[in-house]
Write an enzyme that holds these catalytic residues in place. Structure first.
Site, PDB file in Angstrom:
ATOM      1  N   GLN A 216     -77.551  -4.506  36.450  1.00 53.12           N
ATOM      2  CA  GLN A 216     -78.425  -3.909  37.518  1.00 53.12           C
ATOM      3  C   GLN A 216     -77.558  -3.250  38.602  1.00 53.12           C
ATOM      4  O   GLN A 216     -78.209  -2.600  39.288  1.00 53.12           O
ATOM      5  CB  GLN A 216     -79.534  -4.875  38.054  1.00 53.12           C
ATOM      6  CG  GLN A 216     -80.490  -5.226  36.978  1.00 53.12           C
ATOM      7  CD  GLN A 216     -81.613  -6.368  37.457  1.00 53.12           C
ATOM      8  OE1 GLN A 216     -81.705  -7.434  37.048  1.00 53.12           O
ATOM      9  NE2 GLN A 216     -82.099  -6.107  38.598  1.00 53.12           N
ATOM     10  N   ARG A 363     -88.200 -10.349  39.581  1.00 51.12           N
ATOM     11  CA  ARG A 363     -89.017  -9.470  40.210  1.00 51.12           C
ATOM     12  C   ARG A 363     -89.619  -9.661  41.511  1.00 51.12           C
ATOM     13  O   ARG A 363     -90.716  -9.341  41.762  1.00 51.12           O
ATOM     14  CB  ARG A 363     -90.267  -9.022  39.175  1.00 51.12           C
ATOM     15  CG  ARG A 363     -90.629  -7.683  39.011  1.00 51.12           C
ATOM     16  CD  ARG A 363     -91.750  -7.203  38.191  1.00 51.12           C
ATOM     17  NE  ARG A 363     -92.237  -5.875  38.331  1.00 51.12           N
ATOM     18  CZ  ARG A 363     -92.626  -5.478  37.427  1.00 51.12           C
ATOM     19  NH1 ARG A 363     -93.143  -5.702  36.277  1.00 51.12           N
ATOM     20  NH2 ARG A 363     -93.194  -4.108  37.420  1.00 51.12           N
ATOM     21  N   CYS A 364     -88.675 -10.046  42.587  1.00 51.98           N
ATOM     22  CA  CYS A 364     -89.267 -10.042  43.808  1.00 51.98           C
ATOM     23  C   CYS A 364     -87.795 -10.027  44.773  1.00 51.98           C
ATOM     24  O   CYS A 364     -86.606 -10.227  44.031  1.00 51.98           O
ATOM     25  CB  CYS A 364     -89.990 -11.336  44.110  1.00 51.98           C
ATOM     26  SG  CYS A 364     -89.010 -12.682  44.462  1.00 51.98           S
ATOM     27  N   GLU A 733     -92.225  -4.517  42.666  1.00 50.93           N
ATOM     28  CA  GLU A 733     -92.487  -6.052  42.380  1.00 50.93           C
ATOM     29  C   GLU A 733     -93.499  -6.554  43.373  1.00 50.93           C
ATOM     30  O   GLU A 733     -93.861  -7.783  42.991  1.00 50.93           O
ATOM     31  CB  GLU A 733     -91.284  -6.633  43.224  1.00 50.93           C
ATOM     32  CG  GLU A 733     -89.838  -6.259  42.522  1.00 50.93           C
ATOM     33  CD  GLU A 733     -88.440  -6.513  43.269  1.00 50.93           C
ATOM     34  OE1 GLU A 733     -88.620  -6.729  44.441  1.00 50.93           O
ATOM     35  OE2 GLU A 733     -87.508  -6.869  42.865  1.00 50.93           O
TER      36      GLU A 733
END
Ligand code: CDP
Length: 778
Positions: A216, A363-364, A733
């Site tokens: 990423q 996902r945060c 998110e």
């Protein structure tokens, strides 16, 4: 006048043209001549001394070419590597393994099958050592010291605190009501469809290393590789091709990546390493694992006063959390949520245990979910204690819209918000008042129905670079835009989409800012040889940071374009205005030049003395983070016989400021809600006392399927960010952050009349059934 595909239009995703045809290029699609395959021997023990590793049998397996052990790496000073939090992590162990499924040796072979056969033939003898699984026990004085290499006398990695300890203590003492709840947020795993992997290719003639890699953050990886390996950075090319989901799990550098590079250097062949599903779930970085005690103090009529939160954070055997370096507990100190507490204090202790390392976000934005879950759960505990409706308690306490920019008790300056409007909208859509009446009637009949609210506030879009860095790399992001003579555009970014649709939304931002159709713009990411330097995509930072960079780069282009337009129209630049996506002579709209006209002139007819071309690069350093928010309401029915929780309705009202692509945002929210349901009801990675992973396959690590997933109902409010060039906040998110508390609150609400104040997630039918059984109901 709108431009085709500009901001606010539900443009179909450009990338889907290849995805729906099965023509995406993922790392495993890369096939190079002479390519070899790497597979990894993993430890069956959570803590053991390695007596010996014998690779003789493995080397006899047909097709096996090499076995790499920790001793080989030690000779090359590569047995250890730094973690993202400046701790140390083994690439391969020399003496001890520290968690089950840890990498022990690597086998390189001519085929994936031969590599796997080779792995089965590597003989390793272990001497088991005492295992520490529970972080609370790890802090006891007689606990074995897990990291003697660090010369520490305890397994505490760090203690971090923020806020006012004494003043919060005093404020809590003075409150009419104080509630306290112990909350465990268990270890979970992102389980993206594509596992991690890479292809490493070393060209001995040019001395260049090319890595196709599931990452990423390609640029940051390139720099870290250069610093660790000593290879010159311009001789390292990281290509992050299509990625099948990242969610934070593809931020860290796993040993497999380094082993593939070592294998490529050792054999002179390109080497592919692709994790299988079990390895991915058992050994990659985890998320959560926070043991929290939260206390809220309030007046008897429900005015919030003070918040105190104490947390033990289980980090496994090394602190490899993917956090900005100044924030060992990530952005957990957004735990004051949507409320103007007068006093707050948070302390977190990071602890070593015999578990895989990590601490990625699932996902945060760096522990925001842990924070949102804590505050939204404890607000409900307080409402229950006060006998107040949880919606009323929230409405009474929200930071009011006129108070923004608002400085929280823990020091963040929230950019904008209108929390009451979002909650009211969700209540209207779901008919909150009607549901409460229905619940009262059902209770009389002994039926179990619950309504849960979560009014969360996030903090996304890191930098600002003065405060945010990863391993010293400051957190900004970038966009480089080049307009060709015929008005077609190529733009490159330092971020990397993993399915979020950047090729479309970035093109939309540029379409809007340049007045060029979205069809004429290509947005590219993920190749360090071509893209400008950036810190990558995670923590919903792409739109707040790289999206802003796109707008700024486009505006720089407009500055030059204005001079060319003035030259073409033979007027002064001051006589021109950018209107309806073109430069017009003020008051004479017919006299105008489009960006296409200007682009052609930039190469054929630009003013004498001006540089040719029409391009710009922007490195955007955000002045603040963005603070998206939302209000979610969940209605559940509980089966008294089985304890099964059924989500009957779920309304999600989100506010991410200006929306670039409504369809993509809706898709992000749908996916995010499903990923929020997962830890609330299903997912958990648990370890037994020997450190054996329970939940290391999809047989027992339960992902939500279409059967468990309800019909999500979504809506929005729009409160632009005052500092973002487009008013946009992140959204990728939000739903994963906000959903778990709404679901947990709904289940607890259904059982609150039985005296239940909290149930740890995942709320499985078994947990609920046990409660019902204890209460004499099931
Ligand atoms: O960093 P990441 O891409 O995961 O998160 P994001 O910036 O929240 O964006 C997720 C997707 O939603 C991207 O395609 C964004 O451009 C899009 N988005 C949008 O259309 N409008 C917003 N206000 C925020 C995001």
């Amino acid at each position: 006048m709108t431009v085709h595909g500009g901001i606010g239009q539900s443009v179909k995703r450009k990338e889907d043209a290849r995805f729906v045809r099965g023509q995406g290029t993922y790392v495993d699609d890369i096939k190079l001549p002479g390519m070899l395959y790497l597979d990894i021997v993993r430890s069956p023990y959570a803590h053991a001394r390695i007596r010996y590793i014998n690779s003789e049998r493995a080397m006899k397996v047909p097709g096996v070419l090499a076995v790499i052990t920790g001793k080989d790496l030690e000779a090359a000073k590569l047995a250890w590597m730094p973690t993202l939090m400046s701790d140390r992590q083994m690439v391969l162990p020399v003496e001890r393994v520290m968690y089950q499924a840890q990498e022990v040796a690597a086998v390189v072979a001519e085929s994936r099958y031969a590599a796997a056969d080779g792995v089965a033939a590597v003989d390793v003898e272990y001497e088991p050592l005492p295992v520490v699984v529970d972080p609370i026990k790890a802090l006891e004085p007689d606990a074995p010291i897990l990291r003697p290499d660090k010369n520490e006398k305890s397994n505490r990695i760090w203690h971090w605190e923020t806020g006012e300890r004494q003043a919060t203590e005093k404020a809590l003492k003075e409150c009419d009501v104080v509630v306290r709840e112990n909350i465990y947020i268990p270890r979970i795993h992102v389980a993206s469809i594509e596992t991690c992997g890479c292809v490493a290719q070393f060209d001995s003639t040019s001395g260049k290393l090319t890595m196709w890699m599931t990452t990423q953050a390609p640029h940051a990886i390139r720099t870290v590789f250069a610093l660790v390996s000593g290879l010159p950075e311009h001789k390292i090319r990281i290509i992050s091709p299509d990625i099948g989901g990242g969610f934070g799990g593809k931020v860290p550098v796993y040993p497999g990546y380094v082993l593939a590079v070592v294998a490529a250097l050792k054999t002179g062949h390109p080497v592919k390493w692709i994790e299988d599903r079990s390895e991915n779930i058992q050994a990659d970085s985890f998320a959560r694992d926070y043991h929290i005690t939260a206390e809220i103090g309030a007046t008897k009529d429900g005015k919030l006063k003070a918040l105190r939160v104490k947390t033990i954070a289980d980090h496994g055997y090394t602190d490899a959390a993917a956090n900005p370096s100044k924030f060992p507990a990530g952005l957990f100190n957004i735990v004051t949520g949507s409320y103007p507490f007068e006093k707050a204090f948070v302390e977190v202790d990071g602890v070593y245990t015999n578990k895989p390392p990590g601490g990625i976000a699932y996902r945060c934005s760096f522990r925001v979910t842990e924070a949102a879950f804590t505050i939204e759960r404890v607000i409900d505990v307080l409402a229950h204690k006060l006998g107040m409706d949880p919606a009323e308690l929230r409405m009474k306490n929200f930071i009011p819209p006129e108070a923004f920019p608002f400085k929280s008790a823990l020091g963040w300056t929230y950019d904008s918000g209108n929390y009451g409007a979002a909650l009211r909208k969700a209540m209207d859509i779901i008919d909150y008042e009607g549901l409460r009446k229905e619940q009262a009637e059902k209770r009389k009949r002994g039926e179990l129905m619950g309504i849960g609210i979560s009014s969360f506030t996030e903090i996304v879009g890191a930098g600002p670079s003065a405060t945010f860095d990863i391993l010293g790399l400051k957190m900004f992001d970038s966009c480089e835009v080049r307009i060709h003579p015929t008005g077609k555009v190529i733009a490159r970014f330092g971020t990397k989409s993993q399915g979020q649709g950047h090729e479309t939304t970035y093109a939309q931002i540029l379409a809007e800012e340049l007045g060029i159709s979205v069809d004429d713009i290509t947005a590219e990411e993920g190749d360090t040889d071509t893209a400008p330097y950036g810190l990558g995509t995670y923590a919903s930072r792409s739109t707040p940071v790289a999206g802003a960079a796109a707008a700024v780069a486009a505006r720089k282009i407009r500055d030059k374009a204005k001079l060319i337009a003035a030259h073409l129209l033979e007027v002064s630049p001051d006589d021109l205005e950018w209107k309806d996506h073109k430069f017009q002579v003020k008051g004479v709209p017919a006299k105008a030049k489009t960006m296409q006209d200007i682009a052609f002139a930039a190469y054929t007819n630009h003013p004498q003395g001006m540089e040719a071309g029409l391009e710009a690069t922007a490195y955007y350093d955000p002045p603040n983070l963005t603070f998206p928010f939302g209000s979610y309401i969940c209605v559940v029915d509980i089966d008294k016989e089985t304890g099964e929780v059924k989500i009957r309705r779920f309304v999600a009202v989100d506010d991410c400021g200006t929306i670039i692509n409504p369809m993509i945002v809706e898709g992000q929210i749908h996916g995010g809600l499903t990923m929020g349901l997962a830890p609330a009801l299903l997912e958990e990675i648990h370890y037994d006392e020997h450190g054996n992973i329970q939940g290391g396959t999809f047989m027992d690590y339960l992902l939500p399927t279409a059967v468990e997933t309800p019909k999500w109902e979504t809506a929005k409010t729009t409160t632009p960010s005052p500092h973002h060039p487009l008013g946009a906040k992140g959204v990728g998110e939000s739903a994963t952050v906000g959903a778990p508390a709404a679901i947990a609150n709904a289940v607890v609400d259904a059982l609150s009349h039985l005296g239940v104040t909290h149930i740890d997630i995942p709320i499985t039918p078994w947990k609920v059934w046990k409660i019902l059984n204890e209460k004499g109901i099931a």
